[in-house]
Design an enzyme around this catalytic site. Structure first.
Site, short mmCIF file in Angstrom:
data_model
loop_
_atom_site.label_atom_id
_atom_site.label_comp_id
_atom_site.label_asym_id
_atom_site.label_seq_id
_atom_site.Cartn_x
_atom_site.Cartn_y
_atom_site.Cartn_z
N GLU A 261 38.21 21.40 48.81
CA GLU A 261 37.04 22.01 48.17
C GLU A 261 37.48 23.37 47.67
OE1 GLU A 261 34.36 20.44 47.65
OE2 GLU A 261 34.47 18.77 49.06
N CYS A 295 31.50 29.87 45.66
CA CYS A 295 32.31 28.96 44.83
C CYS A 295 31.46 28.34 43.74
CB CYS A 295 32.92 27.87 45.71
SG CYS A 295 31.66 26.96 46.63
P1 NAD Z 1 41.76 31.43 50.56
O1 NAD Z 1 42.33 30.29 49.78
O2 NAD Z 1 42.41 32.74 50.48
O3 NAD Z 1 41.73 31.06 52.12
C1 NAD Z 1 41.06 29.92 52.59
C2 NAD Z 1 41.69 29.47 53.89
O4 NAD Z 1 43.02 29.04 53.65
C3 NAD Z 1 41.80 30.55 54.97
O5 NAD Z 1 41.38 30.01 56.20
C4 NAD Z 1 43.28 30.84 55.04
O6 NAD Z 1 43.68 31.20 56.34
C5 NAD Z 1 43.85 29.49 54.70
N1 NAD Z 1 45.23 29.47 54.21
C6 NAD Z 1 45.89 30.40 53.49
N2 NAD Z 1 47.18 30.00 53.26
C7 NAD Z 1 47.31 28.78 53.84
C8 NAD Z 1 48.36 27.84 53.94
N3 NAD Z 1 49.56 28.07 53.40
N4 NAD Z 1 48.14 26.70 54.60
C9 NAD Z 1 46.93 26.44 55.16
N5 NAD Z 1 45.88 27.28 55.09
C10 NAD Z 1 46.07 28.44 54.43
O7 NAD Z 1 40.21 31.51 50.14
P2 NAD Z 1 39.14 32.61 50.51
O8 NAD Z 1 39.45 33.87 49.77
O9 NAD Z 1 38.94 32.66 51.98
O10 NAD Z 1 37.83 31.94 49.91
C11 NAD Z 1 37.47 32.05 48.57
C12 NAD Z 1 37.87 30.81 47.79
O11 NAD Z 1 37.31 29.64 48.40
C13 NAD Z 1 37.31 30.84 46.38
O12 NAD Z 1 38.28 30.33 45.50
C14 NAD Z 1 36.11 29.90 46.47
O13 NAD Z 1 35.74 29.34 45.24
C15 NAD Z 1 36.61 28.88 47.43
N6 NAD Z 1 35.49 28.18 48.06
C16 NAD Z 1 35.26 26.89 47.72
C17 NAD Z 1 34.17 26.21 48.27
C18 NAD Z 1 33.90 24.78 47.91
O14 NAD Z 1 33.15 24.11 48.63
N7 NAD Z 1 34.44 24.26 46.82
C19 NAD Z 1 33.35 26.86 49.19
C20 NAD Z 1 33.62 28.18 49.53
C21 NAD Z 1 34.71 28.84 48.96
#
Ligand code: NAD
Length: 486
Positions: A261, A295
């Protein structure tokens, strides 16, 4: 020396968050911690255990061994545990609200919304326990009963973002547990306390130890140890498209199924016959809630020429009045942008647009770590804000000459998460819903909408797969075909 003592005192005085592995609260194997900051003023909010691959391995091993018996727990047991989680959440509502406000900067209005949604997610998951369904099939082999059953997959890795940590945690963790899986959860490094609170609630609800495990830390340090672990049977990731791409690649190596997502650039089309009294406030809600850190926020508006000026004027008027006060004041809407890195991105998107000729209909400035509600017109394809996710209270409004142009431009993106159209013409509205390349479409409603049982998710750069009770039942269980020769 004095500085060191002061630092030690501060460490003692702030919250100290630990991993939750095998039913025990534990420090990081290497003894390291990291700081979690309150985004409102960047003050220290907590210290959290800084996980390593060793911690992650311990958590996956614990979850795997718990799965051996958890998979056979009865629906009535899982249902009772999950309903108990909901009860304890209600009792600890204030703790959860305070955490959503002080850890990630949620205005209380958004924190309440998230709490209510989270509670619904848990209760819906409790209902899922009894709803796991297979099928029967006719057979060409005489005397054969042919059926499919659904079995839990095993250890589910849940990775959640900072912006809606309670909604994502309650939905994904509880659906996985309802279906008989065990869970290892990696929360955002910017929202570990919320997940630690949730783990306390799960522990109090009496779930078997190690059914739910939490490792806090930095995704780039521990993520691969989770998603690439041979004993992880399914990965559900919510976060940015860039990390999602990386996770898809890691999962592919082990052929681990996943749902992703990811980010969005969700469009809203407003046709000339729209009811602007309704459309404009909903438009404002769809981009300013939580300071645009959603998002499914609408960061592109395509408005038919005859109403364009009126729409911009009314939108700017509302934007100018959106609450930016105390986060505990119910009228506050605008949240601080979560981190300096994200603030730099929001600033860069606005500055780049203005430098290349866009007009600020309103906003563009900052109050502390909060970006003012910002509306841009005159945005063109070479401006970053036109194509990339900003994740701030910033949206662009484009004039269109016809519905057809609106649909074409709404589809001119690599993302495909949510979408909306405002019109009284049901034929155009349904045509839009059928032809927009997004996973979700809302007619005469804002792009921001989610419920526990609907197929929530997107296409292209916005992800793969859907979440929700039915969608998670399909994703987080394995189908098995069984025949009985009578
Ligand atoms: P992010 O991608 O920076 O982090 C999300 C998660 O990924 C965190 O828990 C982080 O620890 C983890 N992560 C980072 N590197 C990783 C790796 N190499 N392997 C596994 N996990 C890893 O996102 P963010 O800044 O926390 O959130 C914002 C983003 O999330 C925006 O792009 C937003 O659109 C998206 N989002 C999407 C939805 C949806 O349902 N489509 C909902 C909420 C947020």
């Amino acid at each position: 020396m004095r500085d060191q003592e002061t630092e030690m005192d501060t460490i003692k005085d702030t919250r100290h968050l630990r991993h939750f592995i095998g039913g025990e609260w534990t420090e990081a194997a290497r003894g390291e911690t990291f700081e979690v900051l309150n985004p409102l003023d960047d003050s220290l909010y907590a210290h959290a255990a800084r996980g390593s691959a060793e911690d992650m391995n311990r958590a996956v091993t614990a979850a795997k061994s718990a799965f051996a018996t958890y998979r056979d727990t009865l629906p009535k047991e899982r249902e009772r545990w999950l309903l108990r989680v909901a009860e304890i959440m209600e009792a600890r509502k204030q703790d959860l609200l305070d955490c959503l406000i002080d850890e990630i900067g949620s205005p209380v209005q958004k924190a309440m919304f998230e709490f209510d949604k989270g509670l619904t997610m848990v209760r819906a998951a409790a209902g899922l326990c009894r709803n796991v369904r297979g099928e029967t099939f006719p057979s060409d082999r005489p005397g054969t009963v042919s059926m499919s059953i659904r079995e839990p997959r095993g250890v589910v890795a849940v990775i959640t973002p900072f912006n809606v940590p309670l909604i994502k945690t309650t939905r994904l963790v509880c659906n996985a547990l309802a279906l008989g899986n065990t869970v290892v959860h990696l929360p955002s490094e910017m929202a570990p306390h919320l997940t630690v609170l949730f783990a306390e609630i799960v522990a109090e609800a009496g779930l078997p130890p190690a059914a739910y495990n939490v490792v806090t830390g930095f995704g780039h340090e521990v993520g691969d140890a989770l998603t690439g672990h041979k004993d992880v049977s399914f990965v559900t990731f919510t976060g940015s498209s860039v990390i999602g791409q990386h996770i898809a690649e890691v999962c592919a190596r082990n052929k681990t199924p996943s749902t992703l997502e990811l980010g969005g650039k969700s469009p809203t089309v407003v046709l000339a016959d729209a009811d602007l009294d309704k459309a404009v406030p909903l438009a404002a809600r769809s981009i300013f809630m939580f300071g645009g850190q959603a998002c499914i926020g609408s960061s592109r508006f395509y408005v038919e020429r005859p109403i364009f000026d009126d729409f911009v004027k009314r939108f700017a008027m509302i934007a100018g009045k959106v609450g930016m006060g105390d986060l505990r004041d119910p009228s506050t809407v605008i949240a601080p942008i979560i981190s300096e890195r994200q603030r730099a991105r929001v600033r860069a998107h606005i500055e780049d647009a203005v430098a290349k000729g866009a007009t600020l209909a309103t906003g563009g400035g900052w109050e502390g770590n909060r970006c003012q509600p910002t509306l841009l017109t005159g945005v063109t394809g070479e401006m970053t804000v036109c194509r990339e996710e900003t994740f701030g209270p910033v949206t662009s409004i484009y004039p269109i000459e016809s519905y057809e142009e609106g649909l074409a431009r709404a589809n001119d993106t690599d993302f495909g998460l949510s979408s909306a159209i405002f019109t009284r013409d049901i034929d155009k509205a349904m045509h839009f819903a059928r032809n927009i390349g997004a996973g979700m479409c809302h007619i005469n409603g804002p792009t921001i909408h989610d419920e526990a049982h609907v197929p929530f998710g997107g296409n292209g750069e916005s992800g793969v797969g859907r979440e929700g009770t039915d969608a998670d039942m399909e994703a987080m269980t394995e189908l098995k075909w069984i025949t009985v020769q009578l």
